[in-house]
Design an enzyme around this catalytic site. Structure first.
Site, PDB file in Angstrom:
ATOM      1  N   GLY A   1       0.821  -1.222   0.000  1.00 10.30           N
ATOM      2  CA  GLY A   1       0.000   0.000   0.000  1.00 10.30           C
ATOM      3  C   GLY A   1       0.843   1.255   0.000  1.00 10.30           C
TER       4      GLY A   1
ATOM      5  N   THR B   1       1.448   3.277  -2.326  1.00 14.93           N
ATOM      6  CA  THR B   1       0.892   4.391  -3.115  1.00 14.93           C
ATOM      7  C   THR B   1      -0.187   5.154  -2.351  1.00 14.93           C
ATOM      8  OG1 THR B   1      -0.710   2.859  -4.072  1.00 14.93           O
ATOM      9  CG2 THR B   1       1.283   3.285  -5.364  1.00 14.93           C
TER      10      THR B   1
ATOM     11  N   THR C   1      -7.504  -0.568  12.941  1.00 18.28           N
ATOM     12  CA  THR C   1      -8.315   0.649  12.865  1.00 18.28           C
ATOM     13  C   THR C   1      -9.276   0.835  14.037  1.00 18.28           C
ATOM     14  OG1 THR C   1     -10.123   1.649  11.597  1.00 18.28           O
ATOM     15  CG2 THR C   1      -9.823  -0.711  11.310  1.00 18.28           C
TER      16      THR C   1
ATOM     17  N   GLU D   1     -12.138   1.631  13.644  1.00 21.49           N
ATOM     18  CA  GLU D   1     -13.438   1.123  13.201  1.00 21.49           C
ATOM     19  C   GLU D   1     -13.799  -0.186  13.918  1.00 21.49           C
ATOM     20  OE1 GLU D   1     -15.832   2.435  10.775  1.00 21.49           O
ATOM     21  OE2 GLU D   1     -14.686   4.183  11.369  1.00 21.49           O
TER      22      GLU D   1
ATOM     23  N   TYR E   1     -16.126  -3.391   6.214  1.00 21.67           N
ATOM     24  CA  TYR E   1     -14.700  -3.019   6.364  1.00 21.67           C
ATOM     25  C   TYR E   1     -14.216  -3.389   7.760  1.00 21.67           C
ATOM     26  CZ  TYR E   1     -10.726   0.132   7.274  1.00 21.67           C
ATOM     27  OH  TYR E   1      -9.506   0.657   7.648  1.00 21.67           O
TER      28      TYR E   1
ATOM     29  N   LYS F   1     -11.386  -6.072   8.968  1.00 18.59           N
ATOM     30  CA  LYS F   1     -10.209  -5.645   9.735  1.00 18.59           C
ATOM     31  C   LYS F   1     -10.135  -6.359  11.084  1.00 18.59           C
ATOM     32  CE  LYS F   1      -7.883  -2.394   7.393  1.00 18.59           C
ATOM     33  NZ  LYS F   1      -6.439  -2.320   7.223  1.00 18.59           N
TER      34      LYS F   1
HETATM   35  P1  NAP Z   1      -5.328   4.470   1.203  1.00 23.97           P
HETATM   36  O1  NAP Z   1      -4.814   5.840   0.933  1.00 23.97           O
HETATM   37  O2  NAP Z   1      -6.679   4.090   0.713  1.00 23.97           O
HETATM   38  O3  NAP Z   1      -4.246   3.440   0.611  1.00 23.97           O
HETATM   39  C1  NAP Z   1      -4.533   2.075   0.504  1.00 23.97           C
HETATM   40  C2  NAP Z   1      -3.394   1.393  -0.217  1.00 23.97           C
HETATM   41  O4  NAP Z   1      -3.723   0.000  -0.354  1.00 23.97           O
HETATM   42  C3  NAP Z   1      -3.130   1.914  -1.645  1.00 23.97           C
HETATM   43  O5  NAP Z   1      -1.751   1.925  -1.874  1.00 23.97           O
HETATM   44  C4  NAP Z   1      -3.804   0.863  -2.513  1.00 23.97           C
HETATM   45  O6  NAP Z   1      -3.235   0.740  -3.795  1.00 23.97           O
HETATM   46  C5  NAP Z   1      -3.489  -0.397  -1.705  1.00 23.97           C
HETATM   47  N1  NAP Z   1      -4.352  -1.520  -2.062  1.00 23.97           N
HETATM   48  C6  NAP Z   1      -5.696  -1.564  -2.103  1.00 23.97           C
HETATM   49  N2  NAP Z   1      -6.112  -2.787  -2.468  1.00 23.97           N
HETATM   50  C7  NAP Z   1      -5.007  -3.539  -2.671  1.00 23.97           C
HETATM   51  C8  NAP Z   1      -4.770  -4.868  -3.085  1.00 23.97           C
HETATM   52  N3  NAP Z   1      -5.756  -5.712  -3.377  1.00 23.97           N
HETATM   53  N4  NAP Z   1      -3.485  -5.305  -3.184  1.00 23.97           N
HETATM   54  C9  NAP Z   1      -2.444  -4.467  -2.910  1.00 23.97           C
HETATM   55  N5  NAP Z   1      -2.600  -3.188  -2.537  1.00 23.97           N
HETATM   56  C10 NAP Z   1      -3.865  -2.722  -2.417  1.00 23.97           C
HETATM   57  O7  NAP Z   1      -5.302   4.173   2.773  1.00 23.97           O
HETATM   58  P2  NAP Z   1      -4.506   4.914   3.958  1.00 23.97           P
HETATM   59  O8  NAP Z   1      -5.374   5.985   4.488  1.00 23.97           O
HETATM   60  O9  NAP Z   1      -3.138   5.191   3.526  1.00 23.97           O
HETATM   61  O10 NAP Z   1      -4.522   3.765   5.056  1.00 23.97           O
HETATM   62  C11 NAP Z   1      -3.475   2.809   5.124  1.00 23.97           C
HETATM   63  C12 NAP Z   1      -3.949   1.599   5.914  1.00 23.97           C
HETATM   64  O11 NAP Z   1      -4.341   2.000   7.224  1.00 23.97           O
HETATM   65  C13 NAP Z   1      -5.155   0.886   5.336  1.00 23.97           C
HETATM   66  O12 NAP Z   1      -5.009  -0.483   5.614  1.00 23.97           O
HETATM   67  C14 NAP Z   1      -6.336   1.444   6.115  1.00 23.97           C
HETATM   68  O13 NAP Z   1      -7.385   0.518   6.133  1.00 23.97           O
HETATM   69  C15 NAP Z   1      -5.689   1.621   7.473  1.00 23.97           C
HETATM   70  N6  NAP Z   1      -6.225   2.691   8.319  1.00 23.97           N
HETATM   71  C16 NAP Z   1      -6.325   3.963   7.836  1.00 23.97           C
HETATM   72  C17 NAP Z   1      -6.758   4.975   8.689  1.00 23.97           C
HETATM   73  C18 NAP Z   1      -6.846   6.408   8.232  1.00 23.97           C
HETATM   74  O14 NAP Z   1      -7.502   7.199   8.917  1.00 23.97           O
HETATM   75  N7  NAP Z   1      -6.191   6.777   7.148  1.00 23.97           N
HETATM   76  C19 NAP Z   1      -7.081   4.668  10.030  1.00 23.97           C
HETATM   77  C20 NAP Z   1      -6.946   3.360  10.468  1.00 23.97           C
HETATM   78  C21 NAP Z   1      -6.496   2.379   9.611  1.00 23.97           C
HETATM   79  P3  NAP Z   1      -3.795   1.565  -5.066  1.00 23.97           P
HETATM   80  O15 NAP Z   1      -3.134   2.915  -4.977  1.00 23.97           O
HETATM   81  O16 NAP Z   1      -3.352   0.738  -6.184  1.00 23.97           O
HETATM   82  O17 NAP Z   1      -5.289   1.654  -4.915  1.00 23.97           O
HETATM   83  O1  F7E Z   2     -15.998   9.258   7.339  1.00 22.78           O
HETATM   84  C1  F7E Z   2     -19.190  10.910   7.944  1.00 22.78           C
HETATM   85  C2  F7E Z   2     -19.198   9.400   7.788  1.00 22.78           C
HETATM   86  O2  F7E Z   2     -15.135   8.327   5.191  1.00 22.78           O
HETATM   87  C3  F7E Z   2     -15.936   9.853   8.607  1.00 22.78           C
HETATM   88  C4  F7E Z   2     -10.826   5.353   6.830  1.00 22.78           C
HETATM   89  O3  F7E Z   2      -9.512   5.840   6.713  1.00 22.78           O
HETATM   90  O4  F7E Z   2     -11.010   6.140   9.089  1.00 22.78           O
HETATM   91  C5  F7E Z   2     -11.596   6.233   7.806  1.00 22.78           C
HETATM   92  O5  F7E Z   2     -12.947   5.787   7.818  1.00 22.78           O
HETATM   93  C6  F7E Z   2     -17.340  10.152   9.109  1.00 22.78           C
HETATM   94  C7  F7E Z   2     -18.328   9.007   8.965  1.00 22.78           C
HETATM   95  O6  F7E Z   2     -13.818   8.050   7.327  1.00 22.78           O
HETATM   96  C8  F7E Z   2     -19.649  12.289   4.622  1.00 22.78           C
HETATM   97  O7  F7E Z   2     -20.517   8.885   7.866  1.00 22.78           O
HETATM   98  C9  F7E Z   2     -20.453  12.612   6.609  1.00 22.78           C
HETATM   99  O8  F7E Z   2     -19.126   8.901  10.132  1.00 22.78           O
HETATM  100  O9  F7E Z   2     -13.909  10.232   6.285  1.00 22.78           O
HETATM  101  P1  F7E Z   2     -14.692   8.999   6.430  1.00 22.78           P
HETATM  102  P2  F7E Z   2     -14.163   6.745   8.194  1.00 22.78           P
HETATM  103  O10 F7E Z   2     -15.394   6.087   7.734  1.00 22.78           O
HETATM  104  O11 F7E Z   2     -14.090   7.140   9.623  1.00 22.78           O
HETATM  105  C10 F7E Z   2     -10.992   4.813   9.668  1.00 22.78           C
HETATM  106  C11 F7E Z   2     -10.303   4.903  11.008  1.00 22.78           C
HETATM  107  C12 F7E Z   2     -10.419   3.808   8.761  1.00 22.78           C
HETATM  108  O12 F7E Z   2      -9.862   2.814   9.205  1.00 22.78           O
HETATM  109  C13 F7E Z   2     -10.795   3.892   7.320  1.00 22.78           C
HETATM  110  O13 F7E Z   2      -9.840   3.200   6.518  1.00 22.78           O
HETATM  111  O14 F7E Z   2     -17.862  11.215   8.321  1.00 22.78           O
HETATM  112  N1  F7E Z   2     -19.530  11.633   6.707  1.00 22.78           N
HETATM  113  N2  F7E Z   2     -20.551  13.020   5.341  1.00 22.78           N
HETATM  114  C14 F7E Z   2     -18.997  11.408   5.494  1.00 22.78           C
HETATM  115  N3  F7E Z   2     -18.030  10.570   5.075  1.00 22.78           N
HETATM  116  C15 F7E Z   2     -17.685  10.602   3.764  1.00 22.78           C
HETATM  117  N4  F7E Z   2     -16.684   9.794   3.323  1.00 22.78           N
HETATM  118  N5  F7E Z   2     -18.318  11.434   2.876  1.00 22.78           N
HETATM  119  C16 F7E Z   2     -19.303  12.305   3.241  1.00 22.78           C
HETATM  120  O15 F7E Z   2     -19.853  13.028   2.435  1.00 22.78           O
END
Ligand code: NAP
Ligand code: F7E
Length: 363
Positions: A8, A10, A127, A129, A151, A155
């Site tokens: 991941g 990218t 996460t 979540e 999701y 996870k």
């Molecule tokens: P992101 O920007 O959506 O990046 C996800 C990465 O996973 C991308 O590089 C994507 O590649 C790659 N990927 C998706 N499907 C794949 C597959 N089948 N095989 C190989 N690679 C694949 O996510 P992020 O925000 O950086 O988050 C990184 C990790 O932390 C994720 O596992 C996410 O679930 C977890 N997480 C994120 C948050 C947050 O708030 N950001 C919080 C808690 C946990 P492509 O570019 O090719 O799509």
């Molecule tokens: O939503 C509300 C929505 O999509 C946050 C991922 O990185 O963090 C991320 O998941 C909240 C939710 O993030 C819109 O209903 C309102 O309650 O930005 P989000 P997420 O669902 O919290 C967790 C920790 C991860 O692990 C995940 O990978 O905002 N919301 N209006 C909206 N959300 C979106 N996307 N778009 C709206 O228009």
């Protein structure tokens, strides 16, 4: 020199982590997927560096994972690859399960099959979540899980299989239970980035209105660049353990909108309730934000608030010394103001290209 493999790479976190590890002197390897369009925007500046390498692999394809792990023989693996959008997981639940649940198992087994179980440390991107329909506030490592989306359920499997391999095979594998972390590189359909981009576009006359879902949803939002340091710290710890990483502060989506628009010079006033709530420009009375039920989720997680005490005590990671909520909103808005302005300039040149060519302004 230590060797790290980032799945991941990218993505938002992968790109920041790659920069962080290169600065620490690591040989950094990352997995990418074939795509018909160029999606490597976040890591383009790293390509060509001597200790930066890319390999094709997909978490849905065991053979590609075994091949890359066997070839790179990493000291550390950061498994960040995932279908990471909660709302999308309701539309593609099986794909999400395959990548976010079974994909983790594929990594763990590949490490074992490549005889690296004793030498390779593994970080799993877990996460907040997992807490889902929360059973207590704030949430710590001791809070029971109650996943509330496909999701989160996927996870949860990832979390438990990591724990299982740690106990069954004595592997150094851990989960970071990270609360939401955002940045100027955040995907544009996550709520924070959607808001900062819209604030910039509305300010620059490129968009009239922003449609959002649940404005009352509460999140503990941190800065992604601060959080990747924790991923590394978790793997440098003496013992393999799971950690909550969060700021310990909570804000609503509505508040995020308020601060984002404030940074572009628009003061918002919210009136109405639930689906009828609207965000008005206080100065002009114009409606800038409306609720659209299209962004409601079948089950929504609405009260996330992390307790990062364990990380502070054991890893020395102190969120109060990191990027604050207001700083985060500001840096995202500033980046999007520049992005929108640059797009407008490029658009202007494109629209007027024929005339420029004719007049010899562009050759
Ligand atoms: P992101 O920007 O959506 O990046 C996800 C990465 O996973 C991308 O590089 C994507 O590649 C790659 N990927 C998706 N499907 C794949 C597959 N089948 N095989 C190989 N690679 C694949 O996510 P992020 O925000 O950086 O988050 C990184 C990790 O932390 C994720 O596992 C996410 O679930 C977890 N997480 C994120 C948050 C947050 O708030 N950001 C919080 C808690 C946990 P492509 O570019 O090719 O799509
Ligand atoms: O939503 C509300 C929505 O999509 C946050 C991922 O990185 O963090 C991320 O998941 C909240 C939710 O993030 C819109 O209903 C309102 O309650 O930005 P989000 P997420 O669902 O919290 C967790 C920790 C991860 O692990 C995940 O990978 O905002 N919301 N209006 C909206 N959300 C979106 N996307 N778009 C709206 O228009």
């Amino acid at each position: 020199m230590k060797t790290a493999l980032i799945t991941g790479i990218t993505g938002q976190d992968g790109s920041f982590l790659a920069e962080f590890l290169l600065e620490k002197g690591y040989d950094v390897h990352g997995t990418i997927r074939r795509s018909s369009v160029d999606y490597r925007e976040r890591i383009a500046h790293l390509e060509g560096k001597p200790h930066f390498h890319l390999h094709y692999a997909d978490l849905g394809d065991s053979m590609s994972i075994i091949q890359v792990i066997g070839k790179v023989k990493p000291n550390e693996i950061y498994n960040l690859a995932a279908q990471s959008h909660v709302q999308v997981s309701f539309d593609s639940p099986e794909f999400t399960a395959d990548v976010d649940a079974t994909g983790v198992l594929r990594i763990l087994e590949a490490v074992r099959q490549c005889s690296l179980a004793d030498t390779c440390r593994i970080y799993q991107a877990s996460t907040s979540e997992l807490y889902g329909k929360v059973e207590e506030v704030p949430q710590s490592e001791k809070t029971p899980f109650h996943p509330y989306s496909p999701y989160a359920v996927a996870k949860l499997y990832g979390f438990w299989i990591v724990k299982e391999y740690r106990e069954a095979y004595n592997m150094f594998c851990c989960s970071g239970i990270l609360f939401n972390h955002e940045s100027e590189r955040r995907g544009e359909t996550f709520v924070t980035r959607k808001i900062t981009l819209a604030a910039a576009r509305i300010k620059q006359g490129k968009q009239d209105k922003l449609y959002l879902g649940n404005l009352s949803s509460l999140r503990d939002w941190g800065y992604a660049k601060d959080y990747v340091e924790c991923m590394w710290l978790i793997l440098q710890n003496k013992t393999p353990e799971d950690f909550v990483i969060a700021t310990g502060e909570q804000h609503s989506v509505r508040e995020f909108c308020y601060y984002a628009f404030k940074h572009v010079g628009i003061e918002l006033e919210f009136k109405g309730e639930d689906a009828d709530e609207k965000g008005y420009d206080k100065a002009t009375g114009k409606v800038l934000i409306e609720v659209s039920k299209d962004f409601y989720r079948p089950t929504d997680v609405v009260n996330l608030w992390g307790d990062p005490s364990k990380a502070k005590k054991e890893l020395g990671w102190d969120p109060t010394k990191k990027t604050s909520f207001e700083q985060l909103v500001k840096l995202m808005v500033e980046a999007d103001m520049k992005k929108v302005a640059a797009e407008s300039a490029a658009e202007y040149v494109k629209t007027n290209l024929a005339e420029y060519l004719e007049k010899g302004i562009v050759k």
